[in-house]
Design an enzyme around this catalytic site. Structure first.
Site, PDB file in Angstrom:
ATOM      1  N   HIS A 144       0.828  -1.209   0.000  1.00  0.00           N
ATOM      2  CA  HIS A 144       0.000   0.000   0.000  1.00  0.00           C
ATOM      3  C   HIS A 144       0.859   1.255   0.000  1.00  0.00           C
ATOM      4  CE1 HIS A 144       1.122  -0.162   4.254  1.00  0.00           C
ATOM      5  NE2 HIS A 144       0.679   1.079   4.394  1.00  0.00           N
ATOM      6  N   HIS A 277       8.842  13.684 -11.282  1.00  0.00           N
ATOM      7  CA  HIS A 277       9.869  12.688 -10.935  1.00  0.00           C
ATOM      8  C   HIS A 277       9.503  11.974  -9.642  1.00  0.00           C
ATOM      9  CE1 HIS A 277      11.092  16.427  -8.873  1.00  0.00           C
ATOM     10  NE2 HIS A 277      11.640  15.645  -7.957  1.00  0.00           N
TER      11      HIS A 277
END
Ligand SMILES: O=P(O)(O)O[C@H]1O[C@H](CO)[C@@H](O)[C@H](O)[C@H]1O
Ligand SMILES: O=P(O)(O)O[C@H]1O[C@H](CO)[C@@H](O)[C@H](O)[C@H]1O
Lengths: 329, 329
Positions: A144, A277
């Site tokens: 997760h 990024h």
């Protein structure tokens, strides 16, 4: 500060517990598994792919009180509001991103893009991040990540915005695109690459096997990625995470997260200086159980690394593309 | 980012090994003990108080090669030279600063001042720091600290210099002296105080029980402290470190270090904006074995704390001044 020779020093310090290698696919007591009940009494659906819900113990809340800052210049504070969400990557607890199917990773990327779109409509900053492994403060082995959206631009993105803007004003080109071009030409810090994406151990890396992952074309935010770029991202993520796991034959711990142009009120501004990024910050240095301690000198003076970014890149680059678990499995 | 309510969240994550409580006074295999032989074959003297030697695995060396930086603005590097020393506080491995006699702590302070004077004569920055406890990457239980002197001003002091200078130019007063005055008046973040020194959980604290220790008069560097101020410093250090140990009834891990006006070539400049101070960064949050993880959000966005600085200060302030080991010993 790079001290390439420091790896020669013997290590007699703290050794970490290696990550749990036998996680059950379904655990009736794990609040992240499909169908289970969480701390607040809510029951998870029998989800089949990703699953997003509000963090039961959010660090930022929509209704935070205003701290009523004093007038003194040294004692300034402001209300911080926002939302914290948790996103499960997969219904199974025993898979990680590099072990998931490519289509499943694409589903994760699509969900990231969707959350960025949705929360970014109003919040100036949406931080998508994954803490992986107990060593990184992650208290649940189920795959997760978290998404914290805030009413303010936090410190790191503020600094990143400032530096990218200064470079853009001087050179009329996004800093990270110029940087990517240079790295592709130099090759020595490149770990994996495909037509759309590049992953390097950045020139300024502080963590031993830190990585910077970025698209090779100018993209401001994750929700602007094309279908092809998302598939290509799933491919490079699987490859770089496989290399990470193969480095010490262990499910590699790290914190990772996405940085893109700010959102909310910033959507109306020119953010051409930004380039999307992701940062990967993994703590391991010597083995599956010996990490780099960012302590004394690092906290008080500056970060110091014990091997060069080029050494780290070469090591990762030369590792097999096949996961150690699938090779003998 | 302060989320005072986050301590309510249950903790099911990583638990640290509690610090070793039974350290032998003398261990024939410990390279820091008097009379023992170190990695490089050198034999320690039978020292009776403090003992300083060159680090056998130095991160900074006097003869570091020049990396020959390229011309590209994004790829800049410079040679970093300097020396790394190790300083033992005491001949016994089973004492820590709060358990040492006041006169013994004064000897440590005198040695710090001496090293600052000696190395500061040429080096622009002399970082005195102590990593205490295995949790803080410290690989040896013997009471000691390190001193790294460098040919350059590292990042943290550069930032500290810039901020103190900006405040001084605006208000004609050192930032930290104005800050100390405010804290003494407000009281809510004060942990310990005496006529010469003040220790507070700073307004900007990121670590749960972070402390800022500073003199109440304008002092630029540790070697400028008077005899009286050194005795007074030994007193306050013993008191605050005793409170630290008493918090979870354990030898409290931390990284600490001194920041003062830069030295070497800076000795000729006006450094009136500087005020000597020490930072204490302890990782523990909930108990002797549960630390604060500065991970995902903290690394990628900004530091987040789970209790207010005022709550932390109150907790520390109310702890007994007598060490838990001496109370029942
Ligand atoms: O020199 P030591 O004590 O072996 O090493 C320790 O302190 C250094 C300075 O803070 C860090 O760079 C190391 O990661 C840490 O393990
Ligand atoms: O929210 P979690 O996963 O329980 O908590 C973890 O991530 C947070 C965000 O990086 C950190 O503040 C916590 O220290 C860490 O334990």
């Amino acid at each position: 500060l790079v001290s390439a020779h420091r790896m020669k020093r013997p290590w007699t310090g703290q050794v970490e517990k290696p990550p749990e290698e036998c996680v059950p696919r379904y655990d009736p007591y794990n609040p992240l598994c499909p169908g289970n009940t969480r701390a607040n009494g809510e029951k998870n659906p029998e989800y089949k792919s990703t699953f997003v819900f509000e963090n039961d113990f959010p660090a930022i809340q929509p209704d935070s009180p205003d701290p009523a800052s004093g007038q003194h210049p040294l004692f300034q504070s402001k209300a911080a509001t926002g939302v914290c969400k948790v996103m499960c990557f997969h219904p199974w607890s025993d898979v990680t991103l590099p072990l998931m199917k490519k289509e499943e990773v694409v589903t994760v990327i699509d969900k990231w893009a969707e959350l960025m779109e949705e929360l970014g409509a109003t919040y100036p900053w949406v931080q998508i991040f994954e803490n992986k492994g107990a060593m990184m403060g992650c208290s649940n082995p189920h795959p997760h990540c978290q998404v914290w959206a805030s009413s303010f631009l936090p410190n790191e993105p503020t600094l990143s915005d400032r530096c990218q803007k200064a470079f853009y004003e001087k050179y009329q080109e996004p800093l990270l695109l110029q940087y990517a071009k240079q790295e592709v030409a130099k090759k020595e810090r490149v770990v994996v690459m495909n037509p759309h994406w590049l992953a390097v151990v950045p020139y300024w890396a502080t963590w031993p096997y830190q990585l910077l992952l970025l698209p090779r074309r100018h993209v401001l935010r994750i929700n602007e990625l094309t279908t092809e770029e998302r598939e290509s991202l799933a491919d490079i993520m699987k490859r770089l995470l496989t290399k990470y796991d193969n480095l010490f034959n262990v499910s590699f711990p790290y914190s990772m997260g996405w940085h893109g142009a700010p959102t909310g009120p910033y959507l109306k501004e020119d953010n051409s200086h930004w380039q999307l990024h992701a940062h990967y910050y993994p703590p391991l240095l010597r083995s599956a159980t010996v990490k780099k301690f960012m302590v004394g000198y690092e906290m008080l003076a500056m970060e110091q690394r014990d091997l060069t970014p080029e050494q780290a890149a070469e090591k990762l680059r030369n590792l097999p593309d096949e996961h150690y678990k699938s090779r003998h499995g």
